[in-house]
Write a protein that holds these residues in place. Structure first.
Motif, PDB file in Angstrom:
ATOM      1  N   ASN A  38       0.827  -1.207   0.000  1.00  0.00           N
ATOM      2  CA  ASN A  38       0.000   0.000   0.000  1.00  0.00           C
ATOM      3  C   ASN A  38       0.860   1.255   0.000  1.00  0.00           C
ATOM      4  OD1 ASN A  38       0.714   0.579   2.691  1.00  0.00           O
ATOM      5  ND2 ASN A  38      -1.211  -0.173   3.538  1.00  0.00           N
ATOM      6  N   ASP A  39       0.214   2.400  -0.058  1.00  0.00           N
ATOM      7  CA  ASP A  39       0.948   3.666  -0.169  1.00  0.00           C
ATOM      8  C   ASP A  39       1.732   4.031   1.087  1.00  0.00           C
ATOM      9  OD1 ASP A  39      -1.325   4.167   1.324  1.00  0.00           O
ATOM     10  OD2 ASP A  39      -1.940   5.928   0.183  1.00  0.00           O
ATOM     11  N   THR A  61     -11.447  -1.135  -2.153  1.00  0.00           N
ATOM     12  CA  THR A  61     -10.410  -0.129  -2.388  1.00  0.00           C
ATOM     13  C   THR A  61     -10.041  -0.068  -3.869  1.00  0.00           C
ATOM     14  OG1 THR A  61      -8.757  -1.796  -1.898  1.00  0.00           O
ATOM     15  CG2 THR A  61      -9.415  -0.357  -0.097  1.00  0.00           C
ATOM     16  N   ASP A  62      -9.458   1.035  -4.254  1.00  0.00           N
ATOM     17  CA  ASP A  62      -9.016   1.246  -5.629  1.00  0.00           C
ATOM     18  C   ASP A  62      -7.615   0.661  -5.794  1.00  0.00           C
ATOM     19  OD1 ASP A  62      -8.324   2.144  -8.150  1.00  0.00           O
ATOM     20  OD2 ASP A  62      -8.446   4.269  -7.642  1.00  0.00           O
ATOM     21  N   GLU A  63      -7.497  -0.377  -6.604  1.00  0.00           N
ATOM     22  CA  GLU A  63      -6.200  -1.052  -6.766  1.00  0.00           C
ATOM     23  C   GLU A  63      -5.128  -0.142  -7.355  1.00  0.00           C
ATOM     24  OE1 GLU A  63      -6.100  -3.378 -10.957  1.00  0.00           O
ATOM     25  OE2 GLU A  63      -7.445  -4.210  -9.465  1.00  0.00           O
ATOM     26  N   ASN A  64      -5.521   0.959  -7.967  1.00  0.00           N
ATOM     27  CA  ASN A  64      -4.538   1.877  -8.542  1.00  0.00           C
ATOM     28  C   ASN A  64      -3.695   2.565  -7.481  1.00  0.00           C
ATOM     29  OD1 ASN A  64      -5.230   1.412 -11.281  1.00  0.00           O
ATOM     30  ND2 ASN A  64      -7.057   2.666 -10.986  1.00  0.00           N
ATOM     31  N   ASN A  65      -4.120   2.492  -6.225  1.00  0.00           N
ATOM     32  CA  ASN A  65      -3.357   3.094  -5.133  1.00  0.00           C
ATOM     33  C   ASN A  65      -2.304   2.149  -4.570  1.00  0.00           C
ATOM     34  OD1 ASN A  65      -4.824   5.482  -5.261  1.00  0.00           O
ATOM     35  ND2 ASN A  65      -6.410   4.677  -3.914  1.00  0.00           N
ATOM     36  N   TYR A  66      -2.173   0.972  -5.116  1.00  0.00           N
ATOM     37  CA  TYR A  66      -1.278  -0.044  -4.577  1.00  0.00           C
ATOM     38  C   TYR A  66      -0.305  -0.568  -5.615  1.00  0.00           C
ATOM     39  CZ  TYR A  66      -4.854  -0.081  -0.992  1.00  0.00           C
ATOM     40  OH  TYR A  66      -5.733   0.290  -0.022  1.00  0.00           O
TER      41      TYR A  66
END
Length: 133
Positions: A38-39, A61-66
């Motif tokens: 994660n971020d 959750t938005d997978e683009n944040n990981y």
């Protein structure tokens, strides 16, 4: 692409010790495995790509944040970007969770493997996620 060590980057999978975040099995096969970072740098480890995908499909959750990583079947223990990987599903590939799924660094690598085993299909990240819904 080999991804290693920084505080907000991937962590190595400790085979025989780490447990899958999704199914709680011990991560043991060096040709399979996956990781979400994660971020904040927290790593979630999985015994197979299918467990990571099922985990992602169950989360809101938005997978683009990981950072999403899978092990390259041709290079055991080597984590690669899950979104750019190619995937083979074949009854001749025995992945830990029974989906017969393996990840490859490139579509070319997946095609070469499929030419050897002569049984299966190649998928992109989005296609394999949809298949496992």
């Amino acid at each position: 692409m080999i991804l290693t060590g920084c505080s907000k980057g991937p962590q190595p999978l400790n085979f025989g010790t780490d447990q899958c975040e999704h199914c709680r099995m011990t991560i043991s096969d060096k040709k399979f495995g996956a990781e979400i970072v994660n971020d904040k740098g927290k790593a979630y480890k999985f015994d197979a790509a299918e467990c990571m995908i099922k985990y992602l499909n169950s989360e809101t959750t938005d997978e683009n944040n990981y950072m999403l990583l899978v092990i390259d079947y041709n290079q055991p223990e080597t984590l690669i970007d899950a979104k750019s990987a190619a995937y083979i599903v074949s009854p001749l590939i025995k992945s830990p969770m029974g989906e017969d799924l393996a990840a490859f660094k490139s579509k070319k690598d997946a095609e070469e493997e499929l030419n050897k085993i002569k049984n299966g299909n190649i998928y992109t990240w989005d296609e394999i996620k949809n298949k496992l819904k």
